[in-house]
Design a protein around this motif. Structure first.
Motif, PDB file in Angstrom:
ATOM      1  N   ILE A  27       0.857  -1.176   0.000  1.00 19.90           N
ATOM      2  CA  ILE A  27       0.000   0.000   0.000  1.00 19.90           C
ATOM      3  C   ILE A  27       0.899   1.234   0.000  1.00 19.90           C
ATOM      4  CG2 ILE A  27      -1.724   1.334   1.259  1.00 19.90           C
ATOM      5  CD1 ILE A  27      -2.729  -1.316   2.429  1.00 19.90           C
ATOM      6  N   LYS A  28       0.704   2.084  -0.984  1.00 19.85           N
ATOM      7  CA  LYS A  28       1.467   3.326  -1.077  1.00 19.85           C
ATOM      8  C   LYS A  28       0.715   4.477  -0.406  1.00 19.85           C
ATOM      9  CE  LYS A  28       3.604   6.374  -4.497  1.00 19.85           C
ATOM     10  NZ  LYS A  28       3.817   6.575  -5.928  1.00 19.85           N
ATOM     11  N   LYS A  29      -0.617   4.537  -0.664  1.00 22.35           N
ATOM     12  CA  LYS A  29      -1.408   5.665  -0.170  1.00 22.35           C
ATOM     13  C   LYS A  29      -2.841   5.219   0.078  1.00 22.35           C
ATOM     14  CE  LYS A  29      -3.159   9.372  -2.587  1.00 22.35           C
ATOM     15  NZ  LYS A  29      -3.076  10.452  -3.552  1.00 22.35           N
ATOM     16  N   ILE A  30      -3.460   5.780   1.117  1.00 22.47           N
ATOM     17  CA  ILE A  30      -4.863   5.527   1.422  1.00 22.47           C
ATOM     18  C   ILE A  30      -5.567   6.873   1.485  1.00 22.47           C
ATOM     19  CG2 ILE A  30      -6.494   4.568   3.074  1.00 22.47           C
ATOM     20  CD1 ILE A  30      -3.960   2.932   4.108  1.00 22.47           C
ATOM     21  N   ASP A  31      -6.623   7.032   0.687  1.00 21.15           N
ATOM     22  CA  ASP A  31      -7.408   8.260   0.702  1.00 21.15           C
ATOM     23  C   ASP A  31      -8.776   7.921   1.297  1.00 21.15           C
ATOM     24  OD1 ASP A  31      -9.007  10.488   0.190  1.00 21.15           O
ATOM     25  OD2 ASP A  31      -7.997  10.907  -1.715  1.00 21.15           O
ATOM     26  N   LYS A  32      -8.949   8.227   2.579  1.00 17.72           N
ATOM     27  CA  LYS A  32     -10.187   7.877   3.278  1.00 17.72           C
ATOM     28  C   LYS A  32     -11.372   8.694   2.785  1.00 17.72           C
ATOM     29  CE  LYS A  32      -7.773   6.277   7.345  1.00 17.72           C
ATOM     30  NZ  LYS A  32      -7.546   6.409   8.781  1.00 17.72           N
ATOM     31  N   ASP A  33     -11.121   9.907   2.295  1.00 17.70           N
ATOM     32  CA  ASP A  33     -12.215  10.742   1.783  1.00 17.70           C
ATOM     33  C   ASP A  33     -12.744  10.207   0.458  1.00 17.70           C
ATOM     34  OD1 ASP A  33     -12.068  12.493   3.969  1.00 17.70           O
ATOM     35  OD2 ASP A  33     -10.515  13.683   2.976  1.00 17.70           O
ATOM     36  N   ALA A  34     -11.839   9.812  -0.439  1.00 12.91           N
ATOM     37  CA  ALA A  34     -12.237   9.297  -1.749  1.00 12.91           C
ATOM     38  C   ALA A  34     -12.472   7.792  -1.732  1.00 12.91           C
ATOM     39  CB  ALA A  34     -11.166   9.631  -2.789  1.00 12.91           C
ATOM     40  N   LEU A  35     -12.219   7.152  -0.581  1.00 11.47           N
ATOM     41  CA  LEU A  35     -12.355   5.704  -0.421  1.00 11.47           C
ATOM     42  C   LEU A  35     -11.530   4.934  -1.462  1.00 11.47           C
ATOM     43  CD1 LEU A  35     -16.167   5.345   0.372  1.00 11.47           C
ATOM     44  CD2 LEU A  35     -14.255   5.181   1.974  1.00 11.47           C
ATOM     45  N   THR A  36     -10.252   5.314  -1.598  1.00 11.29           N
ATOM     46  CA  THR A  36      -9.368   4.615  -2.522  1.00 11.29           C
ATOM     47  C   THR A  36      -8.062   4.268  -1.826  1.00 11.29           C
ATOM     48  OG1 THR A  36      -8.386   6.661  -3.349  1.00 11.29           O
ATOM     49  CG2 THR A  36     -10.267   5.787  -4.580  1.00 11.29           C
ATOM     50  N   TYR A  45      -7.492   1.530  -6.299  1.00 13.13           N
ATOM     51  CA  TYR A  45      -8.613   0.615  -6.108  1.00 13.13           C
ATOM     52  C   TYR A  45      -9.630   1.274  -5.202  1.00 13.13           C
ATOM     53  CZ  TYR A  45      -5.303  -2.568  -8.116  1.00 13.13           C
ATOM     54  OH  TYR A  45      -4.405  -3.137  -8.970  1.00 13.13           O
ATOM     55  N   LYS A  46     -10.889   1.184  -5.597  1.00  6.74           N
ATOM     56  CA  LYS A  46     -11.996   1.792  -4.856  1.00  6.74           C
ATOM     57  C   LYS A  46     -12.420   0.863  -3.723  1.00  6.74           C
ATOM     58  CE  LYS A  46     -15.286   5.010  -4.868  1.00  6.74           C
ATOM     59  NZ  LYS A  46     -14.998   6.364  -4.526  1.00  6.74           N
ATOM     60  N   LEU A  47     -12.486   1.412  -2.519  1.00  7.88           N
ATOM     61  CA  LEU A  47     -12.933   0.662  -1.346  1.00  7.88           C
ATOM     62  C   LEU A  47     -14.416   0.897  -1.127  1.00  7.88           C
ATOM     63  CD1 LEU A  47     -10.013   1.771   0.976  1.00  7.88           C
ATOM     64  CD2 LEU A  47     -10.254  -0.470  -0.111  1.00  7.88           C
ATOM     65  N   ASN A  48     -15.072  -0.035  -0.434  1.00  6.91           N
ATOM     66  CA  ASN A  48     -16.467   0.230  -0.089  1.00  6.91           C
ATOM     67  C   ASN A  48     -16.521   0.890   1.282  1.00  6.91           C
ATOM     68  OD1 ASN A  48     -16.559  -1.826   1.952  1.00  6.91           O
ATOM     69  ND2 ASN A  48     -16.872  -3.349   0.367  1.00  6.91           N
ATOM     70  N   ALA A  49     -17.626   1.469   1.612  1.00 10.11           N
ATOM     71  CA  ALA A  49     -17.763   2.259   2.838  1.00 10.11           C
ATOM     72  C   ALA A  49     -17.604   1.408   4.100  1.00 10.11           C
ATOM     73  CB  ALA A  49     -19.115   2.959   2.851  1.00 10.11           C
ATOM     74  N   GLU A  50     -17.846   0.101   4.002  1.00  7.31           N
ATOM     75  CA  GLU A  50     -17.758  -0.769   5.164  1.00  7.31           C
ATOM     76  C   GLU A  50     -16.334  -1.232   5.465  1.00  7.31           C
ATOM     77  OE1 GLU A  50     -20.067  -1.625   2.604  1.00  7.31           O
ATOM     78  OE2 GLU A  50     -21.529  -0.384   3.605  1.00  7.31           O
ATOM     79  N   THR A  51     -15.387  -0.912   4.608  1.00  3.96           N
ATOM     80  CA  THR A  51     -14.005  -1.330   4.812  1.00  3.96           C
ATOM     81  C   THR A  51     -13.439  -0.692   6.075  1.00  3.96           C
ATOM     82  OG1 THR A  51     -13.654  -1.517   2.430  1.00  3.96           O
ATOM     83  CG2 THR A  51     -11.699  -1.383   3.791  1.00  3.96           C
ATOM     84  N   GLU A  52     -12.755  -1.482   6.884  1.00 12.76           N
ATOM     85  CA  GLU A  52     -12.107  -0.986   8.096  1.00 12.76           C
ATOM     86  C   GLU A  52     -10.829  -0.259   7.696  1.00 12.76           C
ATOM     87  OE1 GLU A  52     -11.514   0.199  11.690  1.00 12.76           O
ATOM     88  OE2 GLU A  52     -13.256  -1.047  11.289  1.00 12.76           O
ATOM     89  N   HIS A  53     -10.952   1.051   7.468  1.00 17.16           N
ATOM     90  CA  HIS A  53      -9.838   1.844   6.957  1.00 17.16           C
ATOM     91  C   HIS A  53      -8.662   1.938   7.926  1.00 17.16           C
ATOM     92  CE1 HIS A  53     -13.468   3.433   4.874  1.00 17.16           C
ATOM     93  NE2 HIS A  53     -12.720   3.089   3.848  1.00 17.16           N
TER      94      HIS A  53
END
Length: 86
Positions: A27-36, A45-53
């Motif tokens: 994992i290089k970067k996590i964007d919690k606002d854009a869910l990617t 990669y697009k994450l779903n809202a239920e993913t434990e960020h």
């Protein structure tokens, strides 16, 4: 003529279907606002809202199963490294 119409219809149906894939990387970067999340190869990669960020951290090795839907890589499943390995 019916054969041609049938072939065109089948091609259109196949072109709109989701394609599944699997990848792994760091994992290089996590964007919690854009869910990617972005891997070290630069693909997002697009994450779903239920993913434990909070469980996802940059530098973590991850295996992702995904579908390509409307041009986006949408995560369907992921495997994180075991946190209790010795």
């Amino acid at each position: 003529m019916r054969t041609l119409i049938g072939a065109v219809a089948a091609t259109l149906l196949l072109s709109t279907a989701a394609f599944a894939g699997q990848t792994e990387g760091l994992i290089k970067k996590i964007d919690k606002d854009a869910l990617t999340l972005t891997l070290d190869d630069g693909k997002s990669y697009k994450l779903n809202a239920e993913t434990e960020h909070d469980a996802l951290k940059p530098g973590m090795d991850i295996v992702i199963a995904y579908d390509v839907t409307n041009g986006e890589n949408v995560v369907t499943d992921m495997q994180l490294p075991d946190s209790d390995t010795n």
